[in-house]
Design an enzyme around this catalytic site. Sequence first.
Site, PDB file in Angstrom:
ATOM      1  N   ASN A  24      53.199  35.702  40.804  1.00  0.00           N
ATOM      2  CA  ASN A  24      53.091  35.454  39.361  1.00  0.00           C
ATOM      3  C   ASN A  24      54.196  34.550  38.836  1.00  0.00           C
ATOM      4  OD1 ASN A  24      50.707  36.775  39.243  1.00  0.00           O
ATOM      5  ND2 ASN A  24      51.535  38.713  38.490  1.00  0.00           N
ATOM      6  N   ASP A 122      41.878  39.018  37.873  1.00  0.00           N
ATOM      7  CA  ASP A 122      41.312  40.333  38.135  1.00  0.00           C
ATOM      8  C   ASP A 122      40.415  40.819  37.012  1.00  0.00           C
ATOM      9  OD1 ASP A 122      42.094  41.054  40.614  1.00  0.00           O
ATOM     10  OD2 ASP A 122      44.039  41.808  39.972  1.00  0.00           O
ATOM     11  N   ASP A 320      51.198  46.267  37.651  1.00  0.00           N
ATOM     12  CA  ASP A 320      50.682  45.797  38.938  1.00  0.00           C
ATOM     13  C   ASP A 320      51.062  46.726  40.093  1.00  0.00           C
ATOM     14  OD1 ASP A 320      49.756  43.766  37.414  1.00  0.00           O
ATOM     15  OD2 ASP A 320      51.191  42.278  38.096  1.00  0.00           O
TER      16      ASP A 320
HETATM   17  C1  LIG Z   1      49.222  35.685  36.373  1.00  0.00           C
HETATM   18  C2  LIG Z   1      50.095  36.783  35.846  1.00  0.00           C
HETATM   19  O1  LIG Z   1      51.286  36.604  35.654  1.00  0.00           O
HETATM   20  N1  LIG Z   1      49.483  37.951  35.647  1.00  0.00           N
HETATM   21  C3  LIG Z   1      50.252  39.073  35.170  1.00  0.00           C
HETATM   22  C4  LIG Z   1      50.400  38.967  33.668  1.00  0.00           C
HETATM   23  O2  LIG Z   1      49.094  38.896  33.130  1.00  0.00           O
HETATM   24  P1  LIG Z   1      48.850  38.486  31.617  1.00  0.00           P
HETATM   25  O3  LIG Z   1      49.924  37.560  31.145  1.00  0.00           O
HETATM   26  O4  LIG Z   1      47.450  38.056  31.546  1.00  0.00           O
HETATM   27  O5  LIG Z   1      49.044  39.856  30.876  1.00  0.00           O
HETATM   28  P2  LIG Z   1      49.604  40.116  29.410  1.00  0.00           P
HETATM   29  O6  LIG Z   1      51.088  40.311  29.501  1.00  0.00           O
HETATM   30  O7  LIG Z   1      49.091  39.085  28.484  1.00  0.00           O
HETATM   31  O8  LIG Z   1      48.921  41.486  29.027  1.00  0.00           O
HETATM   32  C5  LIG Z   1      48.519  42.448  29.945  1.00  0.00           C
HETATM   33  C6  LIG Z   1      47.728  43.532  29.242  1.00  0.00           C
HETATM   34  O9  LIG Z   1      48.591  44.381  28.564  1.00  0.00           O
HETATM   35  C7  LIG Z   1      48.280  44.424  27.191  1.00  0.00           C
HETATM   36  N2  LIG Z   1      49.581  44.464  26.505  1.00  0.00           N
HETATM   37  C8  LIG Z   1      50.515  43.524  26.778  1.00  0.00           C
HETATM   38  C9  LIG Z   1      51.736  43.557  26.127  1.00  0.00           C
HETATM   39  C10 LIG Z   1      51.975  44.580  25.182  1.00  0.00           C
HETATM   40  O10 LIG Z   1      53.042  44.645  24.582  1.00  0.00           O
HETATM   41  N3  LIG Z   1      51.013  45.517  24.994  1.00  0.00           N
HETATM   42  C11 LIG Z   1      49.818  45.463  25.634  1.00  0.00           C
HETATM   43  O11 LIG Z   1      48.975  46.321  25.405  1.00  0.00           O
HETATM   44  C12 LIG Z   1      47.480  43.171  26.926  1.00  0.00           C
HETATM   45  O12 LIG Z   1      46.604  43.337  25.820  1.00  0.00           O
HETATM   46  C13 LIG Z   1      46.730  43.007  28.218  1.00  0.00           C
HETATM   47  O13 LIG Z   1      45.600  43.821  28.281  1.00  0.00           O
HETATM   48  O14 LIG Z   1      51.093  40.093  33.167  1.00  0.00           O
HETATM   49  C14 LIG Z   1      50.422  41.354  33.397  1.00  0.00           C
HETATM   50  C15 LIG Z   1      51.252  42.428  32.716  1.00  0.00           C
HETATM   51  O15 LIG Z   1      52.498  42.569  33.321  1.00  0.00           O
HETATM   52  C16 LIG Z   1      50.246  41.566  34.897  1.00  0.00           C
HETATM   53  O16 LIG Z   1      49.465  42.725  35.089  1.00  0.00           O
HETATM   54  C17 LIG Z   1      49.547  40.374  35.536  1.00  0.00           C
HETATM   55  O17 LIG Z   1      49.607  40.498  36.942  1.00  0.00           O
HETATM   56  C1  LIG Z   2      46.416  41.143  37.673  1.00  0.00           C
HETATM   57  C2  LIG Z   2      47.004  40.335  38.525  1.00  0.00           C
HETATM   58  O1  LIG Z   2      46.722  39.036  38.718  1.00  0.00           O
HETATM   59  P1  LIG Z   2      45.996  38.035  37.717  1.00  0.00           P
HETATM   60  O2  LIG Z   2      46.725  38.138  36.406  1.00  0.00           O
HETATM   61  O3  LIG Z   2      46.199  36.718  38.379  1.00  0.00           O
HETATM   62  O4  LIG Z   2      44.580  38.472  37.651  1.00  0.00           O
HETATM   63  C3  LIG Z   2      48.067  40.807  39.424  1.00  0.00           C
HETATM   64  O5  LIG Z   2      48.807  39.948  39.937  1.00  0.00           O
HETATM   65  O6  LIG Z   2      48.182  42.021  39.633  1.00  0.00           O
END
Ligand SMILES: CC(=O)N[C@H]1[C@@H](OP(=O)(O)OP(=O)(O)OC[C@H]2O[C@@H](n3ccc(=O)[nH]c3=O)[C@H](O)[C@@H]2O)O[C@H](CO)[C@@H](O)[C@@H]1O
Ligand SMILES: C=C(OP(=O)(O)O)C(=O)O
Length: 435
Positions: A24, A122, A320
């Site tokens: 990531n 995912d 994760d």
């Molecule tokens: C490519 C990459 O880097 N993917 C990572 C990134 O995904 P990604 O950046 O897509 O994930 P986000 O941090 O945006 O959010 C993850 C999920 O948590 C929720 N959310 C987030 C922040 C918050 O304060 N409250 C809340 O509820 C969001 O609505 C979403 O459903 O970060 C996630 C959260 O660590 C990880 O699982 C993913 O592996």
């Molecule tokens: C959810 C993951 O990957 P991605 O955000 O790329 O789907 C992950 O790395 O666990």
Amino acid sequence: MSGTFQIRGGKRLHGEITPQGAKNEALQILCAVLLTDEEVRIKNIPDIHDVNRLIEILGDFGVKVTKNGQGDFTFKADKVNFDYIKSDEFKKDGAKLRGSIMLMGPMLARYGEAYMPTPGGDKIGRRRLDTHFQGLVELGAEFNYDEEEYFYSLKAKELRGKFILLEEASVTGTANIVMAAALAKGKTRIYNAACEPYLQQLCKMLNRMGANISGIGSNLLTIEGVEHLRGTEHTMLPDMVEIGSWIGLAAMTKSEITIKNVNWSQLGVIPNTFRKLGIELEQSNDDIFIPAQENYRIQKFIDGSILTISDAPWPGFTPDLLSIILVVATQAKGSLLVHQKMFESRLFFVDKLIDMGAQIILCDPHRATVIGLNQEAPLRGTTMVSPDIRAGNALLIAALSAEGKSIIHNIEQIDRGYENIDGRLKAIGADIERI
Ligand SMILES: CC(=O)N[C@H]1[C@@H](OP(=O)(O)OP(=O)(O)OC[C@H]2O[C@@H](n3ccc(=O)[nH]c3=O)[C@H](O)[C@@H]2O)O[C@H](CO)[C@@H](O)[C@@H]1O
Ligand SMILES: C=C(OP(=O)(O)O)C(=O)O
């Protein structure tokens, strides 16, 4: 390419394993190469599907990509090709992974326009992008979403820094906004920013390129925009999700394993969270040594109630690794409540573990209670399909601990995130074949 693993479980493993560069982090860092026309050299890039796809996208976009050696590439984005970015080919390519969304901030900042299909990644519940677009629109971009084509576009004559209060601390959202703000006019402050190590790495790299970012590691980032960014060199951290997975693997298979060069100071609460499951682990220089343990006992809270492990934005526990925590708890002594707060569909893989003999109650889509078997009744090998990258690895660990043969289909989901996983597991004694 998809495929299948055949695993004969129940063997003790032994030896050293070195974590790959962080998936990531790599996805963020690779997108940042678009911010300069100079050369950016990146080392310790993991050789995994998602990352290779992003490198291919950069190449198709016109970025010059040179491979210097294993995991070591130089990128030069001096000329790019927007025909590709608007093409049907990109609509397919960009939709294959989640990380591609972070091309938008750099594209917008450098070229004044950005396009992206709904990204893949995912299927673990709703994964909204509102935070990304909220931030980029606040910097001055005009946003459009073509609902028929599932295609996003952003345009801006100029980006202007301002105070942005994010509605959630999105990891990739923060990365996108930071990269755009680095080349915006004036000062941007991002409050409720995500602050995980990979974002810190991105900010440090941008500063080496000439950006002016302060507050790194906190939830308030201040970015003084600059006109131009230079080339730099960057080395990826070890992948903390892999590190946690190998701790879990050692415990489940009663194995003595040393995880090399883990960059301990960046692991946050991860080591102590595994210790709460009763797993012994020691820091030895920058390695983690896990002795062979016949049993491990889950701690309780101080008031005697059942331990809960839940995810939270950094410095909380990463979502994760929750599937690994869950699988490891199945053979612990004691009970655990796993509470996956962030994602809605990441716990359904427990039905496979239940088939293997684990004692789990799925309370609702976010919570599962695990009653540990204390290594007295081993899991039974079975046939399963890997649902997502982390559940896939958790099932692989379950299969390595289980009695008998297991088959895991759809291992493309595992290869998306783990480099040569079968080769590295074989090297420490695992019986695993790609069939
Ligand atoms: C490519 C990459 O880097 N993917 C990572 C990134 O995904 P990604 O950046 O897509 O994930 P986000 O941090 O945006 O959010 C993850 C999920 O948590 C929720 N959310 C987030 C922040 C918050 O304060 N409250 C809340 O509820 C969001 O609505 C979403 O459903 O970060 C996630 C959260 O660590 C990880 O699982 C993913 O592996
Ligand atoms: C959810 C993951 O990957 P991605 O955000 O790329 O789907 C992950 O790395 O666990």
